[in-house]
Each structure stands twice: as C-alpha cells, then as structure tokens.
Design a protein around this motif. Structure first.
Motif, mmCIF file in Angstrom:
data_model
loop_
_atom_site.group_PDB
_atom_site.id
_atom_site.type_symbol
_atom_site.label_atom_id
_atom_site.label_comp_id
_atom_site.label_asym_id
_atom_site.label_seq_id
_atom_site.Cartn_x
_atom_site.Cartn_y
_atom_site.Cartn_z
ATOM 1 N N SER A 176 0.808 -1.222 0.000
ATOM 2 C CA SER A 176 0.000 0.000 0.000
ATOM 3 C C SER A 176 0.844 1.277 0.000
ATOM 4 C CB SER A 176 -0.938 -0.007 1.219
ATOM 5 O OG SER A 176 -1.812 -1.112 1.172
ATOM 6 N N LEU A 177 2.110 1.186 -0.367
ATOM 7 C CA LEU A 177 2.952 2.382 -0.418
ATOM 8 C C LEU A 177 2.292 3.486 -1.258
ATOM 9 C CD1 LEU A 177 6.510 0.819 -0.993
ATOM 10 C CD2 LEU A 177 5.548 1.690 1.151
ATOM 11 N N GLY A 178 2.538 4.748 -0.861
ATOM 12 C CA GLY A 178 1.889 5.868 -1.539
ATOM 13 C C GLY A 178 2.706 6.519 -2.640
ATOM 14 N N THR A 179 4.023 6.374 -2.609
ATOM 15 C CA THR A 179 4.874 6.973 -3.649
ATOM 16 C C THR A 179 4.478 6.430 -5.021
ATOM 17 O OG1 THR A 179 6.696 7.152 -2.072
ATOM 18 C CG2 THR A 179 7.256 7.307 -4.407
ATOM 19 N N THR A 180 4.446 7.301 -6.016
ATOM 20 C CA THR A 180 4.063 6.877 -7.362
ATOM 21 C C THR A 180 5.217 7.071 -8.343
ATOM 22 O OG1 THR A 180 3.149 9.080 -7.839
ATOM 23 C CG2 THR A 180 1.622 7.389 -7.025
#
Length: 647
Positions: free
Chosen positions: A146-150
């Motif tokens: 679920s990491l947020g960095t794109t």
C-alpha cells in the motif's frame, strides 16, 4: 559430569562451519584496519567515521562476497551474510554496510538486469556510489503493497515521474539518506497509461556530485536515535522527479517505450511477493548479527561473573565468585544454551539461502522466506532479552559505556522492528504453516485464508488415539532420566506445535463473509503462538542435528548438555501450557526445573570456554570487566581495604 578436557578450539571449528574461511578473513581484516566502535564521537563525526570505515572495509574485498562473479564479486550469498554477522562489535558499521551492500546493492542484483549490473555494481561494491534502500514510508511500514509513492510513466519523454503525493508517503528512516547517499532504490506504485501495476523499484538519484539534493528531491535528517548514530537515517520527498525509463529495475516488470507494461509473472500479487522474496538476505543478516551481539554480551557478562566476588563463603576465607551462585547461572547459562541453538538454526538458514539462490524452486523459496521471518523475530527478541539480562547481571558496571553492554542494548533495540516488525513476521510464518504457501493464496485476503485453513484442517485433525498415547507416555514417565531423552524432548515440541495448529484451524473455521476480519483478529494470539512454537521446534531440531554431526566425543558431550538445557529451559518457560494441556504432570514439571538447575551446575565450569568458542573477533571485546582490568583493580582495592581497615 562433563569431561573437563573438551576441545574449545575444535568446538569453534564446528561453530565456524561451512563459512569458516570467511570468518577468518573478516577476523584478519579487523586486525589490519581500525574498524572499532566510534560511539564516543558527536553525531557528525560518528557518521563521517563510519563512512570512512565502510570504505576501508570495501578495500578488503569482503563486501564483494555476495555479488555476481561476472562483475567482480564471489557469488557467495551465504558468505556475505556471515561477514556482516562478524561486525557485531560495531553495529553502526554493520548496518551501514548492510544498507550499502545488502539492501541497496542486493536490490540492484535481485531486481535489476544486466545493464543495471554492468553500470552500477562495481561502484556499489567499492562504495564509490553510496546508496539507499527507500521502501518504508511514514504511513506504511509493514504494509508495503500500500505504499503511496508513485512512479508514473511519461511516453512523451520516455521517463518515469517519481512523486510523493502526500506527507504520509514520504520515505522514512532511510539509511544513508541524511548525509552520504547519492542514489536510492525507490519502491513506488508503477503507473502506465492510467493503470497501476503495483509496487516496483527504480533507481533515483538523490544527490549530485557535489553532495547537494537533486532537483525535486527534499531530504531531512531524522536526527539522533537511541543507538546506531553512525548511520545517517533520513526522510526523502520527491516532487515530480524525472528519471529515465532504463532506471526501472525490470527483472519482474518492464515498460516499453510506448508505455506498454509486461511481466513474466501475470499475477500482480504473486509478482509482488516474488520481488520481496528476492530481498530476504537482509532479514537473514539481521538475525545473524543479533545473535552475534547476544554472544558478545554473554562473553562480557560471563567473564565478569567468573571474576567478580560477593559475600563470604563460611570457612573459605574469601568471597564467593558470582558465577558460583545458582541464581546467576540461571540468568546466563540458559541464554548461552539458546545462543548455541540459534547459531545452528541460523547456520541451516544461511545454507538454505545459498542453495535456494542457485536454483529455481518456488516452494523452497517460500519456505526460506518463512523460516527467515521466524528466526529473525525469535533471534532479535533473544538478543534484546539477553543483553538486558547481561546488563543487570553486571550491576552498575554493566551500565558504564566502557563496558559495552549499554551500547549493545541501544544499537540492537531497533532490530526487533526493522527488516520486518517481529509481530508481523510471525504472522507471515503462521500463514505459511496454514496455507502451505500455495500460489493461488498469495493476496487472498482474510476470508480466503480462513476458508482455506478450514478446508485444510477438516479431516486432518490429529488422531486422538496417537495423541493420547503421546500424552500418556509423557505423563506416565517416572524416571528422571526420561526428561533428558532426546526423543521425549522432540516429541514434546512436535506435539505442542501440532496441537496449537489444530486449535487455530478450528477457530478459523468459524469465519464467514460477514465476520472474517473479527474471527481472524480475535485469533491473533493463537496465530502468533503457532508461529513461535513452530520456530522453537525448528531450532531444537537444528541443535540436535549439530550434536549428531559432531565427531569429537568430548565436544558432542558438552553440546548434548547444552541442547538439554535449551530444550528443558524452553519447556520450563512454557510450563503453564504443558500443564494446562496435560503434556506433563506436576511431578514432571518439578523434575524439569531440577534438571535445569543441575545442568547449569554441570556447565558452569566450562562457561568461559563455551563463549570463547563462538570466535567473536577479539577486537570487539574491549570492556574492562571482560578483559580483567576492572576486576583486578577491584580485588586489589578489596585486599588493601582489608589490610588497612578504617580506624
């Protein structure tokens, strides 16, 4: 009684094991270079000194062990893990080395392809290219999916745009980030043509040649920590940072120039777990180094206990050596036995890493990941408990910085939560036990897991007649020697694991679509116990196997006693469960405690030889209370005071 002539040097050879030459190479390197702990320095000086030591270590050639032969390495993953373990006396250096060569370099090897290897690996091995492993985020530590960095692909420029969309997506606690790192392996959600393909890794420059942050990169210093202050942990933010398409580490997922995504693994969930599984070496290294730190603490505490005297023995004319007290033996010797047990379990784990890395067996890889998770949890908890016990056993002397225990305690404390939070890792072990890690169950979710577990256990409940016979065998044993019977000990550990798993399976059968989370959440205690007792069994079996392959009968005898102490002290710790489930009788429980006491007495004369056999590099043993300087001073002062009493 134990043969007093057992060969401590020969025992060390057994403990050094398959990678004895690597251990000797590191010992030699430590004797030739100043790699000592620099905890007395201020933060900036400590970080600078640790980087200098990292480069000294790079020149020794040791860091190349785990890298491909084609690029100047030795292709020896097991040797790489063992070499890091030998740095237990300078844990800031160990962690910085682990970040540089294990995590950063390991990710380029495992997730990259030939052009990444050719371009980066030699500079990574030489430490000319200091790097970071940027996975953890403020909002997501354990839940990597679920990491947020794109990382969004722009086909017009053939670049990925790496971005931190909100504060919780900043990269957090990143080693090498605050001061030295120039490139980071960044884990981010890969997006092409508006579609997310899950977490992938990219190489992202974070500093230029002058050491300034690159355009769009913001770096903050995490500041002083409880320990490991030679490591420059930092936070990283990305503001629309562009990197070439070729910077994607594309072994398991690639993007063509037009933005078309492709992967050799169709399932996004399976692809994710496969990528993470290749990075298991770091977790194994943490387990090994934690165990080594515990060994160092035990050597300090046992050497002091063998010299320190307190209270007169009637008629003896001198005070009693502290280690002669049963209470003191009880504090330190079961921990010593467990350190031996975990050493042999770690040795098996490292061998499995080496073998799995040379093949393509998915089941073996999953078993490796599960065992690595469990041993990392158990060994780091053991280190935390053991170092604290050693600190207390040394009294006020153990609290002094010069005697190393305070520093070991501070530096190892975070090991229980980095490279995987221990509680989460034990859940991973339990999932492996319950699902047998079948491919289709990766990412199945709580309900799917619960249903599968139920199916597995229907019709697979332990045969009650067999279980009854085991219970009767245990309860009815009347001879004290029965508790020293290795078969009895193994059956007890095995029966406990089978019973706990059976009970967990029956609890999870209650899950339905509407209550899946509640059922699984309410069984968390049971899930964690299942994992713990499973690892206990594996550790005991590893110890038994080591005793069996010991060819010197004198060393086999003392290892046999240590194995008994490990098994029986573990049973004693969980005595409530064994009594509640009628696996031992109250009389047997008392006999277990009596046997632990007796074994401590038998092993006490050999305690110093047993810790010396670990082969901890002598450069790491600097505590005055362990080298004899402090106890000699105390004895001289005591003798002077007795000869010259105050008026």
């Amino acid at each position: 009684m134990i043969n007093p002539a057992f060969d401590a040097g020969e025992l060390r050879s057994l403990l050094d094991g398959r990678w004895a030459s690597v251990r000797e190479e590191v010992r030699d390197s430590l004797s030739e270079n100043d790699l000592g702990n620099a905890d007395d320095l201020d933060t900036e000086s400590h970080r600078a000194r640790t980087l200098e030591q990292l480069r000294l270590l790079a020149k020794s050639g040791v860091p190349g062990l785990g890298f491909p032969v084609a690029h100047g390495g030795s292709g020896d993953q097991g040797g790489s893990v063992v070499s890091l373990e030998m740095l237990c006396g300078n844990l800031s250096l160990m962690v910085k080395a682990g970040v540089q060569w294990g995590l950063f370099g390991g990710a380029v090897v495992a997730l990259g392809t030939e052009h990444h290897h050719e371009r980066y690996l030699r500079d990574i091995m030489s430490a000319e290219l200091p790097g970071c492993f940027a996975m953890t985020e403020t909002g997501h530590g354990s839940d990597v999916q679920s990491l947020g960095t794109t990382a969004t692909y722009d086909p017009a420029t053939r670049e990925f745009v790496v971005h931190t969309p909100h504060e919780a997506a900043r990269k957090e606690y990143i080693g090498n980030a605050a001061r030295d790192g120039r490139v980071a392996v960044v884990f981010a959600q890969l997006i092409t043509a508006g579609q997310s393909h899950g977490v992938h890794a990219l190489l992202v420059p974070i500093r230029d040649g002058s050491g300034h942050p690159c355009e769009g990169v913001r770096i903050e210093d995490c500041g002083r920590k409880a320990g490991l202050n030679g490591v420059d942990n930092g936070r990283i933010y990305f503001d629309q940072v562009r990197v070439p398409r070729e910077n994607l580490l594309n072994r398991y997922g690639d993007v063509a120039e037009d933005g078309t995504y492709s992967s050799p693994i169709d399932s996004q969930g399976k692809r994710f777990f496969t990528m993470l599984g290749t990075l298991v070496r770091g977790r194994i290294s943490v387990a090994g180094t934690s165990g080594a730190a515990a060994k160092l603490a035990l050597e300090i505490a046992l050497r002091y206990a063998d010299a320190r005297r307190q209270f007169d023995r009637p008629g003896a004319g001198e005070e009693v050596v502290v280690l002669d007290y049963l209470a003191h033996q009880r504090r330190l010797l079961p921990a010593l036995a467990k350190s031996y047990a975990l050493h042999f379990a770690q040795e098996e784990l490292v061998q499995a890493l080496d073998e799995v890395g040379r093949g393509d067996d998915e089941r073996a890889q999953r078993e490796l990941e599960s065992r690595a998770a469990g041993l990392k949890a158990v060994t780091t908890w053991h280190a935390t408990h053991t170092i604290q016990t050693c600190r207390e056993a040394c009294g006020g002397a153990g609290y002094l910085t010069e005697n190393q225990l305070a520093g070991l305690k501070a530096d190892t404390d975070v090991f229980t939560t980095f490279e995987g939070d221990n509680t989460v890792l034990l859940q991973l072990v339990a999932k492996g036990l319950l699902t047998d890690y079948k491919d289709q169950f990766h990412g199945i979710g709580t309900l799917g897991l619960a249903k599968f577990v139920a199916d597995q256990f229907v019709g697979a409940v332990i045969e009650r007649s067999a279980a009854h016979s085991i219970v009767q065998r245990i309860i009815d044993a009347s001879n004290k020697d029965d508790i020293l019977d290795r078969g009895w000990q193994l059956k007890l550990f095995d029966d406990r694991e089978a019973h706990v798993l059976d009970g967990l399976g029956r609890r999870l059968r209650r899950a339905s679509k509407d209550n899946a989370f509640e059922v699984f959440n309410n069984a968390q205690d049971h899930v964690l116990r299942a994992a713990r007792v499973h690892i206990d069994r594996l550790v005991l079996e590893a110890f038994v196997a080591a005793v069996d392959r010991c060819q010197d009968p004198r060393n086999a005898e003392i290892l046999d006693k240590l194995c008994d102490l490990y098994a029986l002290s573990t049973i004693e710790e969980d005595k409530a469960w064994f009594l509640e489930h009628e696996r031992i009788s109250p009389r047997r429980a008392k006999s277990v405690t009596q046997a632990v006491n007796a074994l401590c007495g038998e092993l006490r004369p050999h305690a110093l030889d047993l810790v010396e056999a670990f082969g901890t590099p002598r450069q790491w043993l600097t505590a005055p209370i362990a080298t004899g300087a402090e106890t000699s001073r105390q004895h001289a002062q005591c003798a002077h005071d007795k000869a010259n009493p105050l008026p």
